[in-house]
Design an enzyme around this catalytic site. Structure first.
Site, PDB file in Angstrom:
ATOM      1  N   TRP A 102       0.895  -0.843  -0.139  1.00  0.00           N
ATOM      2  CA  TRP A 102      -0.369   0.552  -0.345  1.00  0.00           C
ATOM      3  C   TRP A 102       0.858   1.110  -0.020  1.00  0.00           C
ATOM      4  CZ3 TRP A 102      -4.461  -1.023  -2.410  1.00  0.00           C
ATOM      5  CH2 TRP A 102      -5.209  -1.674  -2.585  1.00  0.00           C
ATOM      6  N   ASP A 172      -2.439   6.558   5.688  1.00  0.00           N
ATOM      7  CA  ASP A 172      -3.281   6.201   5.498  1.00  0.00           C
ATOM      8  C   ASP A 172      -3.694   4.740   6.220  1.00  0.00           C
ATOM      9  OD1 ASP A 172      -4.592   4.108   3.970  1.00  0.00           O
ATOM     10  OD2 ASP A 172      -3.259   3.872   2.715  1.00  0.00           O
ATOM     11  N   LYS A 196     -12.498  -1.765   5.541  1.00  0.00           N
ATOM     12  CA  LYS A 196     -12.380  -2.545   6.639  1.00  0.00           C
ATOM     13  C   LYS A 196     -12.591  -2.506   7.664  1.00  0.00           C
ATOM     14  CE  LYS A 196      -9.018  -2.611   2.997  1.00  0.00           C
ATOM     15  NZ  LYS A 196      -7.732  -2.054   2.240  1.00  0.00           N
TER      16      LYS A 196
END
Ligand SMILES: *Cc1c(COP(=O)(O)O)cnc(C)c1O
Length: 360
Positions: A102, A172, A196
């Protein structure tokens, strides 16, 4: 009806109480004769949903008054671009820390807008560690420092907050927000895709320090402009209203469960149980440095990869689903966000021990 324990990294499990409430209110929200899906986002019914969810999120995360909250679309991936567009100001460079897939995607996207200084990278450890802050090469003229507190795929997590002095810190938090309390005031911007640990896919939460708003690049699309969206209470265009409503129910559920300190206790215990099972055996292993193991996403491999398919098949038959690891890591991955009950982790641990007995 029978529900499984779903270990998917995202979209992930939602609390059953929340789903039941959605079901209960689906056709007729609080006597309005319509579903939230069908409501005008500008009507007073949806306004009350938006206002309450915002207040609950602010309470849960103890968001200071000089921070604003946005409910946007475009996912965390949209923010990979929105962050440089909104935060570069007159500057031409930003610092990024590379701890896995990511971070890499964030770096790649930012590279379209500015020079990226990779201040530190865990690539040499195959992303099983987090570089110590003393080894980061931050540059004082960078517009911000970006990092990924929890790498959802690699299962590495920071258990500390970087210090970046006057340079704003950007995080993030897609796969770790709401998993425990943390100090929002250490950050310039926090963003997270909802699917999530917040709610359904289609909603992105951005928390931004007020003084960082307004210096955006003139080419910034209106939907990604923090300034434009703040001036319009996240409704410059039609927001993801149903997802927003479900997220609000999740915030309410978290408050009823005792808030983030309580979630942290449970999450830590859930993760400890699973890591202990892995570490106590020669059959399972997890490659991550114990100092930076994720509470949320726990990858593990079997001693003999030929057993992977059997493991997946038998676990699914036992009602433990979506354990297949990411293709880049292989093996298994258990994602155990807030909505995964401790009983789900217990069931997985029981299954793993039994599987090891039979095949180890
Ligand atoms: C899932 C995830 C993303 C991607 O989110 P989208 O909402 O699909 O754009 C980005 N960063 C992290 C840490 C993630 O876990």
């Amino acid at each position: 009806m029978s529900r499984v324990y779903n270990f998917s990294p995202g979209p992930a499990m939602l609390p059953e109480e929340v789903l039941q409430r959605v079901q209960h209110e689906l056709l007729d929200w609080q006597g309005r004769g319509m579903s939230v899906m069908e409501m005008s986002h500008r009507g007073n019914a949806f306004m009350s949903i938006a206002t309450k969810s915002l207040a609950d999120l602010r309470e849960l995360l103890v968001i200071p008054d000089n921070y604003r909250v946005l409910f946007l679309q475009g996912g965390a991936t949209g923010q990979f671009a929105a962050v440089p567009m909104n935060l570069l100001g007159g500057k031409s460079q930003a610092d990024y820390v590379n701890t896995g897939i990511w971070s890499k995607k964030a770096i790649e996207e930012a590279g379209k807008y500015c020079r990226v200084n990779v201040a530190a990278s865990a690539e040499r450890s195959k992303f099983t560690t987090i570089p110590l802050q003393q080894d980061w090469k931050l540059e004082p003229f960078s517009a911000y420092v970006h990092y990924t507190p929890n790498e959802t795929i690699g299962g590495v997590e920071y258990h500390w907050i970087p210090e970046t002095g006057a340079v704003p810190l950007v995080a993030d938090m897609s796969s770790t927000i709401l998993s425990r309390p943390f100090d929002v005031s250490k950050y310039g911007v926090i963003y997270a895709g909802a699917q999530k640990n917040i709610g359904p896919a289609g909603l992105t939460i951005v928390i931004v320090r007020e003084d960082l708003v307004g210096g955006e690049h003139p080419g910034t699309p209106a939907v990604f402009s923090y300034k434009t969206q703040l001036e319009n209470d996240s409704m410059y265009n039609t927001p993801s209203s149903f997802c927003w409503y479900v997220a609000g129910l999740v915030f309410d559920w978290l408050k009823q469960k005792g808030g983030l300190a309580r979630m942290a206790e449970i999450n830590r215990r859930k993760a400890d149980k699973l890591y202990k099972t892995i570490d106590d055996s020669d059959f399972y292993s997890n490659p991550v440095d114990p100092a930076c193991r994720s509470w949320m996403n726990i990858p593990f491999t079997l001693q003999d990869a030929k057993l992977d398919a059997v493991f997946l098949q038998e676990s699914a038959s036992a009602g433990l689903v979506a354990l297949k690891g990411h293709r880049s890591v292989g093996g298994m991955r258990a994602s155990i966000y807030n909505a995964m009950p401790e009983a789900g982790v217990d069931a997985l641990v029981g299954f793993m021990k039994d599987f090891e007995k039979r095949y180890g």
